[in-house]
Design an enzyme around this catalytic site. Structure first.
Site, short mmCIF file in Angstrom:
data_model
loop_
_atom_site.label_atom_id
_atom_site.label_comp_id
_atom_site.label_asym_id
_atom_site.label_seq_id
_atom_site.Cartn_x
_atom_site.Cartn_y
_atom_site.Cartn_z
CB ALA A 74 -0.72 -0.09 1.14
CD GLU A 131 1.34 -6.07 5.67
OE1 GLU A 131 2.14 -6.49 6.02
OE2 GLU A 131 0.87 -5.44 4.74
C1 HXC Z 1 4.96 4.66 -1.25
C2 HXC Z 1 7.10 3.86 -1.04
C3 HXC Z 1 6.62 2.61 -1.27
C4 HXC Z 1 5.23 2.26 -0.58
C5 HXC Z 1 8.35 2.68 -1.80
N1 HXC Z 1 7.87 3.66 -2.38
N2 HXC Z 1 7.27 1.84 -1.44
N3 HXC Z 1 6.03 4.63 -1.70
N4 HXC Z 1 4.83 3.93 -0.34
N5 HXC Z 1 5.04 0.88 0.05
C6 HXC Z 1 8.54 4.72 -2.63
C7 HXC Z 1 10.10 4.91 -1.43
O1 HXC Z 1 8.89 5.97 -0.33
C8 HXC Z 1 11.23 6.09 -2.85
O2 HXC Z 1 10.56 7.61 -2.70
C9 HXC Z 1 10.69 5.03 -3.98
O3 HXC Z 1 9.76 5.03 -3.63
C10 HXC Z 1 12.10 3.80 -3.68
O4 HXC Z 1 11.69 3.63 -2.61
P1 HXC Z 1 13.03 2.63 -2.34
O5 HXC Z 1 12.96 2.14 -0.02
O6 HXC Z 1 14.65 4.07 -1.75
O7 HXC Z 1 13.93 1.85 -3.12
P2 HXC Z 1 14.32 0.76 -2.10
O8 HXC Z 1 15.85 0.48 -2.37
O9 HXC Z 1 15.10 -0.08 -4.73
O10 HXC Z 1 13.53 -0.81 -1.84
C11 HXC Z 1 12.29 -1.34 -2.21
C12 HXC Z 1 12.01 -1.60 -1.22
C13 HXC Z 1 11.44 -0.50 -0.71
C14 HXC Z 1 12.51 -3.13 -0.66
C15 HXC Z 1 10.51 -2.45 -1.71
O11 HXC Z 1 10.69 0.36 -0.53
C16 HXC Z 1 10.24 -0.75 0.71
O12 HXC Z 1 10.80 -1.41 1.92
N6 HXC Z 1 9.00 -0.37 0.78
C17 HXC Z 1 8.02 -0.37 1.59
C18 HXC Z 1 7.29 -1.28 1.67
C19 HXC Z 1 6.68 -1.59 3.02
O13 HXC Z 1 6.47 -1.61 4.12
N7 HXC Z 1 4.87 -2.11 2.43
C20 HXC Z 1 4.28 -2.44 3.85
C21 HXC Z 1 3.48 -1.09 2.83
S1 HXC Z 1 1.77 -0.90 3.83
P3 HXC Z 1 11.54 8.60 -3.23
O14 HXC Z 1 10.11 9.91 -3.29
O15 HXC Z 1 12.44 8.87 -1.49
O16 HXC Z 1 12.00 8.48 -4.27
C22 HXC Z 1 0.88 -2.03 3.84
C23 HXC Z 1 -0.54 -2.32 4.03
C24 HXC Z 1 -1.59 -3.06 3.23
O17 HXC Z 1 1.35 -2.70 2.55
C25 HXC Z 1 -2.87 -3.22 4.34
C26 HXC Z 1 -3.97 -3.28 3.14
C27 HXC Z 1 -4.19 -2.58 1.74
#
Ligand code: HXC
Length: 257
Positions: free
Chosen positions: A65, A131
């Protein structure tokens, strides 16, 4: 709404939705979910579409998300957000759906893959429910679908620690149908979709319904349900064609009737 956050492609009877927010690692924004759900519903209503593939890019299926959109969401907004409605709409799709996963499938991205009927994963794929690291828990099926496939103990570890699982582990655990090389994950997903597309479409939909019921009903009710769906399959023209083709030693020509 920007249409290009999900690209729609057709390969014969196979429809492909390509998640396309590379700058946000394909995070599932409301726009993206609206477009994806709309496409899936449109294809589900199109008799020419026999299988749907949901894919991301080489490095990211979806990073979950959209955390940037979620951070300032109040509790009341979380309770009433219309975005919660996209998941049951996707789940109610009758056409088989295959997730083609390369790179990260995290949070809602993992849940989107688990919602699909099959998963083809590149050897680079990483699945996880991170999460907990954000102070929340999965909210689109992660706890329920992982527990059903993996069993309670293994699901618990992933959900409580946020540990990621690589493609080989996900395959051994029964989440992933096929692990592919890093270069041919989409091709192999399309091959599998092509096999599904060649099968008789009414029977395929009945089969999907029957297998889904296994997760949701007691065994005796599931067996009754399966029997009714089997009887429906027996009422189709395609099953006469399938059986005749077998006896005549020729390829069947399924018409979806
Ligand atoms: C918004 C995101 C994002 C996310 C990455 N970005 N994931 N933006 N929501 N879920 C954005 C970062 O802020 C960043 O923006 C750009 O994408 C690049 O991200 P990096 O972290 O620099 O990339 P990388 O080093 O390649 O790492 C990739 C990654 C990491 C491992 C996927 O981004 C990550 O851990 N993302 C979060 C994963 C996560 O926690 N997902 C759960 C979300 S909660 P800028 O502006 O800095 O360029 C969820 C709840 C669901 O899913 C509930 C039901 C709907």
């Amino acid at each position: 709404m920007a249409d290009d956050v999900v690209l729609a492609e057709r390969d014969g009877a196979v429809a492909v939705a390509r998640l396309n927010r590379p700058d946000a690692r394909n995070a599932l924004s409301a726009d993206l979910m609206e477009r994806l759900t709309g496409l899936v519903e449109e294809w589900d209503a199109d008799g020419e579409v026999r299988c749907i593939v949901i894919a991301g890019g080489d490095e990211y299926f979806a990073a979950g998300a959209d955390i940037k959109a979620m951070r300032d969401r109040s509790f009341q907004e979380a309770m009433t957000t219309p975005t919660a409605g996209y998941w049951p709409r996707l789940w109610s799709c009758n056409t088989p759906m295959i997730a083609a996963v390369s790179g990260y499938a995290l949070g809602g991205g993992c849940e989107l893959a688990l919602l699909c009927d099959m998963i083809v994963a590149s050897e680079t794929a990483e699945f996880g429910q991170p999460e907990i690291r954000l102070g929340i828990i999965p909210g689109a099926g992660g706890t329920q679908r992982l527990a059903r496939v993996l069993g309670k103990q293994r699901a618990m570890e992933l959900v409580i620690t946020g540990r990621r699982m690589g493609a080989a582990e996900a395959h051994a655990a029964g989440i992933v149908n096929r692990v592919t090389g890093a270069d041919d994950w989409l091709e192999q997903a399309l091959d599998l979709a092509g096999v599904v597309a060649r099968r008789p479409p009414i029977a395929v939909r009945l089969a999907k319904q029957a297998v889904k019921a296994a997760d949701e009903t007691a065994l005796s009710a599931g067996l009754d349900h399966e029997r009714r769906l089997y009887e429906l399959a027996m009422a189709t023209e395609d099953r006469i064609e399938g059986m005749s083709a077998f006896i005549d030693k020729r390829q069947p020509d399924f018409r979806g009737r």
